[in-house]
Motif scaffolding. Structure first.
Motif, PDB file in Angstrom:
ATOM      1  N   ASN A 167      34.948  21.009  33.792  1.00 24.45           N
ATOM      2  CA  ASN A 167      33.712  20.867  34.542  1.00 24.45           C
ATOM      3  C   ASN A 167      33.605  21.985  35.583  1.00 24.45           C
ATOM      4  N   LEU A 168      32.508  21.964  36.322  1.00 20.51           N
ATOM      5  CA  LEU A 168      32.237  23.018  37.291  1.00 20.51           C
ATOM      6  C   LEU A 168      33.305  23.057  38.378  1.00 20.51           C
ATOM      7  N   LYS A 169      33.755  21.910  38.824  1.00 19.48           N
ATOM      8  CA  LYS A 169      34.771  21.867  39.875  1.00 19.48           C
ATOM      9  C   LYS A 169      36.052  22.561  39.436  1.00 19.48           C
ATOM     10  N   GLU A 170      36.545  22.225  38.256  1.00 20.39           N
ATOM     11  CA  GLU A 170      37.797  22.800  37.775  1.00 20.39           C
ATOM     12  C   GLU A 170      37.659  24.302  37.538  1.00 20.39           C
ATOM     13  N   ARG A 171      36.530  24.726  36.991  1.00 20.25           N
ATOM     14  CA  ARG A 171      36.321  26.157  36.757  1.00 20.25           C
ATOM     15  C   ARG A 171      36.250  26.914  38.083  1.00 20.25           C
ATOM     16  N   SER A 172      35.569  26.342  39.074  1.00 17.37           N
ATOM     17  CA  SER A 172      35.443  26.991  40.382  1.00 17.37           C
ATOM     18  C   SER A 172      36.804  27.110  41.060  1.00 17.37           C
ATOM     19  N   LEU A 173      37.595  26.060  40.997  1.00 16.17           N
ATOM     20  CA  LEU A 173      38.930  26.108  41.601  1.00 16.17           C
ATOM     21  C   LEU A 173      39.810  27.121  40.886  1.00 16.17           C
ATOM     22  N   GLU A 174      39.682  27.202  39.571  1.00 15.34           N
ATOM     23  CA  GLU A 174      40.457  28.174  38.813  1.00 15.34           C
ATOM     24  C   GLU A 174      40.100  29.590  39.245  1.00 15.34           C
ATOM     25  N   VAL A 175      38.815  29.865  39.414  1.00 16.15           N
ATOM     26  CA  VAL A 175      38.352  31.195  39.797  1.00 16.15           C
ATOM     27  C   VAL A 175      38.820  31.564  41.197  1.00 16.15           C
ATOM     28  N   VAL A 176      38.701  30.656  42.152  1.00 11.93           N
ATOM     29  CA  VAL A 176      39.099  30.993  43.522  1.00 11.93           C
ATOM     30  C   VAL A 176      40.617  31.142  43.619  1.00 11.93           C
ATOM     31  N   ARG A 177      41.374  30.456  42.784  1.00 11.76           N
ATOM     32  CA  ARG A 177      42.832  30.633  42.768  1.00 11.76           C
ATOM     33  C   ARG A 177      43.207  32.010  42.217  1.00 11.76           C
ATOM     34  N   ILE A 178      42.502  32.456  41.182  1.00  9.09           N
ATOM     35  CA  ILE A 178      42.709  33.809  40.686  1.00  9.09           C
ATOM     36  C   ILE A 178      42.393  34.815  41.787  1.00  9.09           C
ATOM     37  N   TYR A 179      41.305  34.577  42.498  1.00 10.06           N
ATOM     38  CA  TYR A 179      40.866  35.456  43.568  1.00 10.06           C
ATOM     39  C   TYR A 179      41.955  35.583  44.633  1.00 10.06           C
ATOM     40  N   ARG A 180      42.540  34.470  45.028  1.00  7.52           N
ATOM     41  CA  ARG A 180      43.563  34.501  46.080  1.00  7.52           C
ATOM     42  C   ARG A 180      44.843  35.174  45.580  1.00  7.52           C
ATOM     43  N   ASP A 181      45.121  35.052  44.288  1.00 10.60           N
ATOM     44  CA  ASP A 181      46.271  35.770  43.722  1.00 10.60           C
ATOM     45  C   ASP A 181      46.017  37.272  43.751  1.00 10.60           C
ATOM     46  N   LEU A 182      44.790  37.684  43.466  1.00 11.33           N
ATOM     47  CA  LEU A 182      44.427  39.096  43.545  1.00 11.33           C
ATOM     48  C   LEU A 182      44.553  39.609  44.978  1.00 11.33           C
ATOM     49  N   LEU A 183      44.170  38.792  45.933  1.00  8.68           N
ATOM     50  CA  LEU A 183      44.291  39.167  47.346  1.00  8.68           C
ATOM     51  C   LEU A 183      45.747  39.410  47.726  1.00  8.68           C
ATOM     52  N   ASN A 184      46.626  38.564  47.224  1.00  8.75           N
ATOM     53  CA  ASN A 184      48.051  38.702  47.554  1.00  8.75           C
ATOM     54  C   ASN A 184      48.645  39.979  46.981  1.00  8.75           C
ATOM     55  N   GLU A 185      48.134  40.418  45.839  1.00  9.98           N
ATOM     56  CA  GLU A 185      48.684  41.613  45.196  1.00  9.98           C
ATOM     57  C   GLU A 185      48.201  42.900  45.869  1.00  9.98           C
ATOM     58  N   ASP A 186      46.894  43.007  46.091  1.00 12.01           N
ATOM     59  CA  ASP A 186      46.336  44.206  46.726  1.00 12.01           C
ATOM     60  C   ASP A 186      44.902  43.893  47.139  1.00 12.01           C
ATOM     61  N   SER A 187      44.707  43.610  48.415  1.00 16.92           N
ATOM     62  CA  SER A 187      43.399  43.174  48.895  1.00 16.92           C
ATOM     63  C   SER A 187      42.417  44.321  49.113  1.00 16.92           C
ATOM     64  N   THR A 188      42.864  45.565  48.886  1.00 13.77           N
ATOM     65  CA  THR A 188      41.976  46.712  49.113  1.00 13.77           C
ATOM     66  C   THR A 188      41.134  47.059  47.890  1.00 13.77           C
ATOM     67  N   ARG A 189      41.441  46.487  46.745  1.00 11.00           N
ATOM     68  CA  ARG A 189      40.703  46.808  45.529  1.00 11.00           C
ATOM     69  C   ARG A 189      39.292  46.214  45.583  1.00 11.00           C
ATOM     70  N   PRO A 190      38.296  46.883  44.988  1.00 17.35           N
ATOM     71  CA  PRO A 190      36.916  46.376  45.028  1.00 17.35           C
ATOM     72  C   PRO A 190      36.759  45.094  44.218  1.00 17.35           C
ATOM     73  N   GLU A 191      35.970  44.202  44.736  1.00 16.27           N
ATOM     74  CA  GLU A 191      35.743  42.926  44.063  1.00 16.27           C
ATOM     75  C   GLU A 191      35.152  43.119  42.678  1.00 16.27           C
ATOM     76  N   SER A 192      34.257  44.090  42.527  1.00 12.61           N
ATOM     77  CA  SER A 192      33.564  44.295  41.253  1.00 12.61           C
ATOM     78  C   SER A 192      34.521  44.636  40.113  1.00 12.61           C
ATOM     79  N   ARG A 193      35.693  45.147  40.450  1.00 12.72           N
ATOM     80  CA  ARG A 193      36.668  45.495  39.412  1.00 12.72           C
ATOM     81  C   ARG A 193      37.122  44.270  38.630  1.00 12.72           C
ATOM     82  N   PHE A 194      37.013  43.101  39.228  1.00 11.94           N
ATOM     83  CA  PHE A 194      37.553  41.889  38.616  1.00 11.94           C
ATOM     84  C   PHE A 194      36.460  40.918  38.176  1.00 11.94           C
ATOM     85  N   SER A 195      35.243  41.432  38.021  1.00  6.94           N
ATOM     86  CA  SER A 195      34.141  40.561  37.627  1.00  6.94           C
ATOM     87  C   SER A 195      34.395  39.900  36.272  1.00  6.94           C
TER      88      SER A 195
END
Length: 320
Positions: A157-185
């Motif tokens: 459902n929408l909740k699970e998909r949204s949580l999955e996406v924001v968790r990926i986002y936070r993992d990307l932040l931990n690796e290198d937060s300087t990269r542009p967001e659009s790179r991971f669209s």
């Protein structure tokens, strides 16, 4: 003005037999480079390699391995485990007495392996008391994000998909937060899901379905660095949650007047949504949310009649 990421285009259909490797070209005689590094991780984890090959489309190395069950964990950013699903899966595996669908795994940052697509199979094997599990080892950890994005089942459902996406986002932040967001669209799928994911992190019972069409219409990935872009998503999430409080108050007043419908929240949101009257260029999301909040605060339930709800539709209130 913030520069928006370009729209994704679907590739044209290729001519048959013009891309990738022939069967004989997929053979790996002696793993080298990243494949050799992954082989070392497998051995240190107590596993063994039973085969290796180049996958036939892009020629990337894959190691067919048997791993100790305890050496594999699900990626920390995928959807939550379904208790019913993994138990049913364990029953099926137990009846056949065979595990024939290897999980995909990538080397984890701290040792061992992550599986982006095999959480339920892994838990089913643990439930059955299995010592080992078959896995296709992909040396590139970035594939974990790609697999989640390509998963045709997606989340339930929408909740699970949204949580999955924001968790990926936070993992990307931990690796290198300087990269542009659009790179991971590609991995994140939809900018609105990031904002909704932040909402669900703070309010697990939040019903995002009534707000998703608005966010999806007005949000897009930008070329801002991840560390700056996440702050924008968090700001918008706070505005959405604040708006939800005003909407919930209106719904409560409607119920107190004896008005009954599974779509009360959707009805209130539709009434205060200014986008249905706007033609041409759309205003910024922050402006729309501010307008909706002001309208929700002034929402007059005394003017609402039962027949007004007859055509109401949208995500039912039970989603919250």
């Amino acid at each position: 003005m913030v520069k928006r990421a370009p729209a994704r285009r679907r590739p044209r259909k290729a001519k048959p037999g013009t891309k990738g490797l022939r069967p004989a070209e997929c053979r790996i005689e002696d793993p080298a480079g990243v494949a050799a590094e992954a082989a070392g991780v497998i051995e240190r984890a107590g596993g063994c390699i039973v085969g290796s090959y180049k996958e036939p489309l892009g020629g990337h190395p894959v190691l067919l391995s048997i791993l100790p069950v305890d050496a594999v964990e699900p990626t920390p950013f995928q959807r939550d485990l379904s208790d019913a699903h993994h138990k049913r899966l364990a029953d099926v595996i137990n009846k056949t007495g065979r595990f024939l669908d290897p999980i995909v795994a990538v080397p984890a940052p701290g040792g061992g392996f992550w599986t982006p697509n095999g959480r339920h199979r892994l838990e089913a094997m643990r439930r059955l008391g299995a010592k080992s599990i078959a896995a296709l080892i992909v040396p590139d950890r970035e594939v974990a994000w790609q697999i989640l994005a390509l998963n045709t089942e997606k989340a339930h459902n929408l909740k699970e998909r949204s949580l999955e996406v924001v968790r990926i986002y936070r993992d990307l932040l931990n690796e290198d937060s300087t990269r542009p967001e659009s790179r991971f669209s590609f991995y994140l799928d939809d900018a609105a899901l990031v904002t909704l994911g932040v909402c669900y992190e703070q309010a697990p019972r939040f019903g995002g379905g009534v707000y998703y069409p608005i966010l999806r219409r007005l949000e897009s990935f930008t070329d801002e660095p991840l560390r700056a872009a996440i702050k924008d998503h968090e700001k918008r999430a706070a505005m959405v949650l604040d708006l939800e409080q005003k909407v919930a108050a209106g719904v409560k007043k409607l119920k107190e007047r004896g008005l009954v419908s599974p779509y009360l929240r959707a009805f209130v949101v539709a009434r205060i949504n200014p986008l249905r009257w706007i033609k041409g260029e759309l205003p910024p999301l922050e402006e729309v949310l501010k307008t909706m909040r002001e309208r929700a605060a002034r929402f007059n339930v005394e003017k609402i009649k039962p027949q007004d709800l007859a055509g109401a539709a949208g995500p039912p209130d039970e989603e919250a």
